[in-house]
Scaffold this active site. Structure first.
Site, short mmCIF file in Angstrom:
data_model
loop_
_atom_site.label_atom_id
_atom_site.label_comp_id
_atom_site.label_asym_id
_atom_site.label_seq_id
_atom_site.Cartn_x
_atom_site.Cartn_y
_atom_site.Cartn_z
N LYS A 46 -1.20 -9.42 2.65
CA LYS A 46 -0.46 -8.97 3.83
C LYS A 46 -1.35 -8.03 4.62
CE LYS A 46 3.24 -6.01 3.71
NZ LYS A 46 2.71 -4.87 4.51
N ASP A 88 -1.08 -6.05 -0.22
CA ASP A 88 -1.52 -5.44 1.03
C ASP A 88 -3.02 -5.24 1.02
OD1 ASP A 88 0.54 -5.02 2.85
OD2 ASP A 88 1.20 -3.16 1.88
N GLU A 104 -1.43 -5.65 8.53
CA GLU A 104 -0.61 -5.07 9.60
C GLU A 104 -1.28 -5.27 10.96
OE1 GLU A 104 0.15 -0.94 8.71
OE2 GLU A 104 1.07 -1.39 6.78
N ASP A 134 0.84 -1.20 0.00
CA ASP A 134 0.00 0.00 0.00
C ASP A 134 0.87 1.25 0.00
OD1 ASP A 134 0.86 -0.20 2.59
OD2 ASP A 134 -1.12 -0.09 3.51
N SER A 135 2.19 1.07 -0.02
CA SER A 135 3.10 2.19 -0.26
C SER A 135 2.86 2.76 -1.66
CB SER A 135 4.57 1.76 -0.10
OG SER A 135 4.83 0.60 -0.85
N GLU A 172 9.20 -4.38 10.42
CA GLU A 172 9.62 -3.07 9.90
C GLU A 172 10.19 -2.20 11.01
OE1 GLU A 172 6.89 -1.13 7.25
OE2 GLU A 172 8.06 0.72 7.21
O1 KIV Z 1 3.57 -1.14 1.63
C1 KIV Z 1 4.75 -1.51 1.63
O2 KIV Z 1 5.54 -1.18 0.75
C2 KIV Z 1 5.20 -2.35 2.73
C3 KIV Z 1 6.66 -2.64 2.83
C4 KIV Z 1 7.39 -1.43 3.24
C5 KIV Z 1 6.94 -3.78 3.71
O3 KIV Z 1 4.42 -2.77 3.52
#
Ligand code: KIV
Length: 271
Positions: free
Chosen positions: A120, A90, A122, A51-52, A189
């Site tokens: 993924k 994510d 969090e 989600d970056s 992280e």
């Molecule tokens: O969203 C992302 O890029 C991440 C990584 C930094 C692990 O979760």
């Protein structure tokens, strides 16, 4: 160590076996078809549709605003490119922190509509029942502990997490909970390297570190950061392998000059 590009498709099973063999796991983020093709053909084990994307693709300050539909768009493009890599996506903020049946619906949408291989999420104890529900439905899940950017407004800063004993203890217990809930791996992280090493020893599932030291079973970086496309983010843990910002900027400057000077196209570049 050289990359074995003969392997057909990396699976969550092969990722777990890599930990057993002591083979490090190489992960990069990817958000679009063209970049994902390069990563896949270069032999990356996992492409994380992070989600970056909210930051590096859309220019948001945090990962909070990105929507499920936007993640689906990025994930489908990456899946179309990835012939060998495992594609992990994510679940965006707000899709899994509440009711676990809503979380399962979001998880199913990602799997069905993008063709991704795993998800993924969090968090630890707060979401472990939801993780179990998603895993029980047959969907592989990777955890994410330490600095969890979706909670940035709760933390208030992007500094190193779990330096204090109480937070470190919670992180260790969360990691075990995620393993027990069925996660096939966990991202750590921005936590002290010593703590990441302890968690890595303690778990049977692989740990993937970002700013968490060398003992993790694998490493992940945001592809735009390691390629130097993004110039204003240079944390201590980042190794920048290229300076693509300058490379691209130089190429664009030359192109502009060529157009302005009527030097592009030339005789051979026209019909
Ligand atoms: O969203 C992302 O890029 C991440 C990584 C930094 C692990 O979760």
């Amino acid at each position: 160590m050289s990359v074995n590009k003969e392997i057909k498709r990396i699976t969550t099973h092969s990722i777990r076996e890599m930990k057993v063999r002591g083979e490090k796991i190489a992960v990069l983020t990817g958000y679009d078809y063209s970049m994902a093709r390069i990563l896949d053909q270069a032999g990356i084990d996992i492409i994380l549709v992070g989600d970056s994307a909210a930051n590096v693709m859309a220019g948001y300050e945090t990962t909070v605003p990105i929507t499920l539909d936007e993640m689906l768009y990025h994930a489908s493009a990456v899946v179309r490119a990835a012939k060998r890599s495992l594609v992990v996506v994510d679940l965006p903020f707000g899709t899994y922190q509440g009711d676990s049946s809503d979380a399962l619906k979001a998880a199913v949408r990602v799997m069905k509509e993008s063709g991704a291989h795993a998800l993924k999420v969090e968090g630890g104890i707060e979401i472990s029942d939801t993780v179990k529900r998603i895993v029980d439905a047959g969907i592989p899940v990777m955890g994410h502990l330490g600095l969890t950017p979706q909670s940035i407004y709760k933390f208030g800063t992007y500094t190193v997490r779990a330096k204090e004993e109480a937070e470190a203890e919670k992180l260790k217990s969360d990691a075990r909970l995620l393993e027990d809930a069925g996660c096939f791996g966990v991202v750590l992280e921005k936590i002290p390297a010593k703590l990441a090493a302890e968690v890595t020893r303690d778990l049977k599932i692989p740990t993937i570190g970002i700013g968490a030291g060398a003992a993790c079973d694998g490493q992940v970086l945001v592809v735009h950061d390691m390629l130097g496309i993004n110039q204003d983010f240079k944390p201590k843990f980042l190794r920048q392998y290229l300076n693509l910002f300058d490379e691209i900027s130089g190429a664009v400057t030359r192109y502009i000059a060529d157009v302005k000077n009527a030097e592009f196209p030339n005789e051979k570049e026209q019909y």
